[in-house]
Scaffold this motif. Structure first.
Motif, short mmCIF file in Angstrom:
data_model
loop_
_atom_site.label_atom_id
_atom_site.label_comp_id
_atom_site.label_asym_id
_atom_site.label_seq_id
_atom_site.Cartn_x
_atom_site.Cartn_y
_atom_site.Cartn_z
N MET A 1 -37.76 -21.14 34.88
CA MET A 1 -36.30 -21.19 35.00
C MET A 1 -35.69 -22.16 34.00
N ILE A 2 -34.62 -21.72 33.36
CA ILE A 2 -33.87 -22.61 32.47
C ILE A 2 -32.75 -23.24 33.29
N ARG A 3 -32.76 -24.58 33.35
CA ARG A 3 -31.79 -25.31 34.17
C ARG A 3 -30.56 -25.66 33.34
N ILE A 4 -29.41 -25.21 33.79
CA ILE A 4 -28.19 -25.29 32.98
C ILE A 4 -27.14 -26.19 33.62
N GLY A 5 -26.47 -26.99 32.79
CA GLY A 5 -25.29 -27.73 33.21
C GLY A 5 -24.06 -27.17 32.51
N ILE A 6 -22.96 -27.10 33.22
CA ILE A 6 -21.70 -26.65 32.62
C ILE A 6 -20.80 -27.88 32.50
N TYR A 7 -20.30 -28.13 31.29
CA TYR A 7 -19.50 -29.32 31.06
C TYR A 7 -18.06 -28.88 30.81
N GLY A 8 -17.25 -28.90 31.84
CA GLY A 8 -15.86 -28.42 31.74
C GLY A 8 -15.72 -27.11 32.50
N TYR A 9 -14.71 -27.05 33.37
CA TYR A 9 -14.64 -25.89 34.27
C TYR A 9 -13.29 -25.18 34.17
N GLY A 10 -13.00 -24.67 32.98
CA GLY A 10 -11.83 -23.81 32.80
C GLY A 10 -12.28 -22.35 32.79
N MET A 26 -32.41 -18.03 34.75
CA MET A 26 -31.54 -19.20 34.59
C MET A 26 -30.99 -19.66 35.93
N GLU A 27 -30.69 -20.96 35.95
CA GLU A 27 -30.27 -21.59 37.19
C GLU A 27 -29.18 -22.62 36.86
N LEU A 28 -28.07 -22.57 37.59
CA LEU A 28 -27.01 -23.55 37.38
C LEU A 28 -27.31 -24.79 38.20
N VAL A 29 -27.40 -25.94 37.54
CA VAL A 29 -27.69 -27.19 38.24
C VAL A 29 -26.40 -27.81 38.78
N CYS A 30 -25.43 -28.00 37.90
CA CYS A 30 -24.12 -28.47 38.37
C CYS A 30 -23.08 -28.34 37.29
N VAL A 31 -21.84 -28.54 37.73
CA VAL A 31 -20.69 -28.45 36.84
C VAL A 31 -20.13 -29.86 36.68
N GLU A 57 -27.12 -39.26 34.87
CA GLU A 57 -28.07 -39.14 35.98
C GLU A 57 -28.80 -37.79 35.94
N TYR A 58 -28.28 -36.86 35.14
CA TYR A 58 -28.86 -35.51 35.08
C TYR A 58 -29.72 -35.29 33.84
N LYS A 59 -29.98 -36.38 33.12
CA LYS A 59 -30.75 -36.29 31.87
C LYS A 59 -32.03 -35.44 31.99
N ASP A 60 -32.76 -35.62 33.08
CA ASP A 60 -34.04 -34.91 33.21
C ASP A 60 -33.96 -33.71 34.13
N LYS A 61 -32.75 -33.37 34.55
CA LYS A 61 -32.60 -32.26 35.49
C LYS A 61 -31.97 -31.03 34.84
N ILE A 62 -31.62 -31.18 33.57
CA ILE A 62 -30.92 -30.10 32.88
C ILE A 62 -31.63 -29.79 31.56
N ASP A 63 -31.94 -28.50 31.32
CA ASP A 63 -32.57 -28.12 30.05
C ASP A 63 -31.54 -27.92 28.95
N VAL A 64 -30.44 -27.27 29.29
CA VAL A 64 -29.40 -27.03 28.28
C VAL A 64 -28.03 -27.29 28.89
N MET A 65 -27.23 -28.11 28.20
CA MET A 65 -25.87 -28.38 28.63
C MET A 65 -24.92 -27.48 27.83
N ILE A 66 -24.09 -26.72 28.57
CA ILE A 66 -23.13 -25.83 27.90
C ILE A 66 -21.77 -26.50 27.91
N LEU A 67 -21.23 -26.76 26.72
CA LEU A 67 -19.94 -27.44 26.62
C LEU A 67 -18.82 -26.41 26.61
N CYS A 68 -17.90 -26.57 27.54
CA CYS A 68 -16.85 -25.57 27.72
C CYS A 68 -15.46 -26.13 27.44
N GLY A 69 -15.37 -27.21 26.67
CA GLY A 69 -14.08 -27.78 26.33
C GLY A 69 -13.45 -27.08 25.14
N GLY A 70 -12.30 -27.59 24.71
CA GLY A 70 -11.57 -26.99 23.60
C GLY A 70 -12.05 -27.52 22.26
#
Lengths: 327, 327
Positions: A1-10, A26-31, A57-70
């Motif tokens: 499983m690829i653990r994903i973080g979403i950075y920005g929730y628009g 894939m798996e969503l870890v948190c937003v 705190e999520y350094k080792d819990k997320i494989d890829v961080m997806i940036l969703c800002g402008g």
């Protein structure tokens, strides 16, 4: 499983959340949000929102961080900063500033042994890829990009800033005659006005001077002055009922010649017709998340773009399956 | 300069010769032929034809050998054999036998530290790539490939074998209603007959039974029986005048849904309209020659397909230029 973080929730962040559900590896870890996490209502059971201040705190819990800002102010700051601690991917879309953004992210990624991707989506993204492939195949030719029919957020915002306007939605529309001329292979030179037209749906405040508003729209430099623009005044109810979506799309067309005497013409055309611009962009990003995770696992660090990624890395299927089923 | 050898000088070989001229970083070293080299009239000044028996004399003079033989009997033998001594690229297009051909070429390439590519062209090739990309972006969807309008050599040959037929040309044509149904996003199930129709231009021998010929064509199993087929009898002059080209093309369309409730539809469409099928195939191959040469220089050996190649490797431009100009 690829653990994903979403950075920005628009819109884009919600699109990513939805796209992750369509990919079983894939798996969503948190937003992560700048707002009060308690106010965020996510759509994924068991997943919670976390304040951006707690991201490390999520350094080792997320494989890829997806940036969703402008792209204007968020990503130039956020992507390099987060890349110090995470593999990252963004959809940075200010074309003129891509080299600068790439350099910033690349140096952080290399210094921290992280894999990063920038400018992933459809333009930049799939449209760029198609310009690249078509240009390499037909070196003696010319390519054209048309956008629409679709909603331009920037143009809608510009109308909303006019005095007397309550709300507005602007559609960018390719001119049919221009598309036909391009497809004919004659390599026409097309002016801005000849390629696209603009259609605006405007809700005016009670008693506003409609004639003045229409004139201000049509004469607005950069945004509308160089285009044939149509303005429709409608009610707030009509805007809500008929123009609530965020459709978009467009065409990348390259025509070119081959043969000892350039006697043969060819047309390569790629087009998108999208009900939801942010959900499609999210779907492209999520496919490339797979590539980021795989490159990182191989120790291939630094910043990448869609031009650098072997297509097979986007697929959950094995190389053998791809050759047998899709080649 | 990338030094290229052409192995086989039919329509594809001539297309390669012509495409090389359009790429200033490539140079044609010679053309290998099974015929008497003296009988071959090349189109490139200073380049000569060489008998295939002498190919090993060119071991160190050629960076990439382009195989231009047929998929039925030539390539399964030639690509692995030549890969012992050269980096090779072919356009092997028997879809069902790709895994077998890949395995054969891959083992020779790896054993001899060579880089090889198979099945490069537009289908397999660019169409395969578009099936892959679109499928990864829209996992909940369905894709469709349509071919044509274009000349099918196999079907034209089948008609020519009928008694009383002097010459013939067959066009495969996508059914317009099927294309529309697919683009609507309804994911229709389409039968063979619903997707394509066939149009035949036939020159009959003097006194031949036209009614019997037409019946034999329309009832021919596999080739025509499952299609709506139209037969036109024309003169040899008309065939030469109106049907001398080798046009082709087609469409790869994927439609799919996104959203938490799959409420949004998207259409990704890639299409080609080609005046010359062999020249376009050649143009794709020549772009990928650049990738083969670069992978070889990096020591990346073994057999590859279009799925494995980072798009940037096709371009003569640097990564910086590509990001600044095309992303």
């Amino acid at each position: 499983m690829i653990r994903i973080g979403i950075y920005g929730y628009g819109n884009l962040g919600r699109g990513i959340e939805s796209a992750i559900r369509q990919n079983s590896d894939m798996e969503l870890v948190c937003v992560f949000t700048r707002r009060d996490p308690a106010t965020l209502k996510l759509n994924t059971p068991g997943v919670s929102a976390v304040h951006v201040d707690d991201v490390l705190e999520y350094k080792d819990k997320i494989d890829v961080m997806i940036l969703c800002g402008g792209s204007a102010t968020d990503l130039p700051r956020q992507t390099p900063a987060l890349c110090e601690h995470f593999c990252v991917i963004d959809s940075f879309d200010t074309h003129a500033k891509i080299p600068e953004h790439f350099a910033a992210v690349d140096s952080v990624a290399k210094a921290n042994n992280k894999t990063a991707m920038i400018s992933v989506g459809w333009d930049p993204g799939m449209f760029s890829l198609n310009r690249l492939y078509a240009g390499c195949i037909l070196p003696d030719g010319k390519d054209y990009t048309f956008w629409g029919k679709g909603v331009s957020q920037g143009h809608s915002d510009a109308i909303r800033r006019i005095e007397g306007v309550m709300d507005a939605k602007q559609y960018t529309i390719p001119v049919e005659e221009a598309l036909s001329a391009v497809r004919s292979g004659t390599e026409p030179e097309l002016s801005t006005r000849e390629k696209h037209k603009r259609e605006c749906f405007v809700v005016a405040k009670a008693g506003a001077d409609l004639e003045r508003i229409e004139k201000e729209i049509k004469e607005m430099p950069n945004y509308f002055a160089d285009y044939d623009t149509t303005v429709h005044f409608i009610s707030a109810e009509e805007l809500k009922r008929d123009h609530d979506g965020i459709p978009h799309g467009g065409f990348v067309i390259r025509t070119g010649k081959t043969g000892f005497n350039k006697e043969n013409s060819h047309v390569i055309e790629y087009s998108l017709k999208l009900d939801s611009n942010p959900e499609f962009t999210a779907s492209v990003i999520v496919a490339y998340v797979r590539a980021v995770a795989r490159l990182y696992d191989k120790g291939d660090y630094g910043c990448k773009t869609v031009f650098d990624i072997p297509p097979a890395l986007l697929s959950p299927k094995s190389a053998e399956e791809l050759r047998a089923e899709l080649l």
